[in-house]
Design an enzyme around this catalytic site. Structure first.
Site, PDB file in Angstrom:
ATOM      1  N   LEU A 154      -4.909   5.650  -3.144  1.00 55.51           N
ATOM      2  CA  LEU A 154      -3.985   5.135  -2.137  1.00 55.51           C
ATOM      3  C   LEU A 154      -3.548   3.702  -2.431  1.00 55.51           C
ATOM      4  O   LEU A 154      -2.592   3.215  -1.821  1.00 55.51           O
ATOM      5  CB  LEU A 154      -4.633   5.189  -0.753  1.00 55.51           C
ATOM      6  N   ASP A 155      -4.218   3.023  -3.347  1.00 53.11           N
ATOM      7  CA  ASP A 155      -3.911   1.627  -3.622  1.00 53.11           C
ATOM      8  C   ASP A 155      -2.810   1.513  -4.678  1.00 53.11           C
ATOM      9  O   ASP A 155      -2.975   1.930  -5.827  1.00 53.11           O
ATOM     10  CB  ASP A 155      -5.165   0.893  -4.105  1.00 53.11           C
ATOM     11  N   LEU A 156      -1.687   0.923  -4.271  1.00 49.53           N
ATOM     12  CA  LEU A 156      -0.535   0.813  -5.165  1.00 49.53           C
ATOM     13  C   LEU A 156      -0.833  -0.072  -6.365  1.00 49.53           C
ATOM     14  O   LEU A 156      -0.355   0.188  -7.473  1.00 49.53           O
ATOM     15  CB  LEU A 156       0.668   0.262  -4.400  1.00 49.53           C
ATOM     16  N   TRP A 195      -6.220  -4.005 -11.176  1.00 47.33           N
ATOM     17  CA  TRP A 195      -5.587  -4.951 -10.255  1.00 47.33           C
ATOM     18  C   TRP A 195      -5.112  -6.196 -11.001  1.00 47.33           C
ATOM     19  O   TRP A 195      -4.010  -6.693 -10.758  1.00 47.33           O
ATOM     20  CB  TRP A 195      -6.572  -5.371  -9.162  1.00 47.33           C
TER      21      TRP A 195
END
Length: 213
Positions: A154-156, A195
């Site tokens: 779910l983390d773009l 990230w």
């Protein structure tokens, strides 16, 4: 400031498991990310940060700290709805934060007990709170509980980092899960690198260096 703790064991496992991770770790070195061990405080911070800029979120957090003092379920509950709103919170976020505080005080959720729960149990517990979704719960696992094997589709930012690292134009859930199996049991550490790559302007230079450490 506390940082997410990991070391050579985790990095070596990822480097031997995947050539792309070997390149990322070799180029980027040791990536640090701050953590907040107090999960209630971390949850409040996460709710504040939803859908607003980092700068705006920091302003709201500072105002809230000035009003409440040390952020806790008790200090939040001691503030009125209007006092919380005056910090710059929307009505909905104010309800979410007050709801989390009440859940703690009324013992509907024991935030301290989350430390001893399995990852999925933590997620199931947190999403029972209004305004807390799976992504927020996953971020609590990483940035408060420091769980080593969290991988959020779910983390773009994570998805963007993966696509950059592997030269992909899109990332299916199936391919994501295949990568998860490859990087387990240290998916969280891999996420720190994805990230980092996602946030870099010169990210291509990281991938195409001629020599790797």
């Amino acid at each position: 400031m506390e940082i997410f703790m990991y070391g050579e064991t985790e990095k070596n496992h990822l480097r031997f498991s995947d050539e792309t991770m070997n390149r990322l770790i070799g180029s980027l070195g040791h990536v640090e990310r701050a953590v907040e061990p107090d999960i209630f405080k971390a949850l409040v911070s996460s709710i504040i940060s939803q859908q607003i800029s980092t700068k705006a979120a920091e302003t709201v957090k500072e105002r809230l700290s000035q009003k409440a003092g040390e952020i806790s379920a008790e200090s939040i509950s001691g503030l009125s709805f209007d006092e919380l709103r005056s910090c710059g919170l929307s009505g909905r976020k104010t309800e979410y934060i007050l709801g989390a505080a009440r859940a703690s005080i009324e013992r509907k959720i024991d935030f301290n007990a989350l430390h001893s729960m399995e990852d999925q149990e933590v997620i199931d517990t947190l999403v029972s709170l209004k305004g807390v979704g799976v992504w927020t719960a996953e971020m609590m696992l990483i940035f408060s509980l420091q769980r080593p094997n969290v991988f959020s589709y779910l983390d773009l930012g994570i998805r963007r980092g993966i696509m950059r690292a592997y030269g992909l134009k899109e990332l299916s859930k199936t391919d994501f899960e295949l990568l998860r199996s490859k990087l387990t049991p240290y998916c969280t550490v891999a996420s720190l690198y994805f990230w980092k790559l996602a946030g870099m302007d010169n990210w291509e230079s990281v991938l195409y260096q001629e020599e790797w450490i």
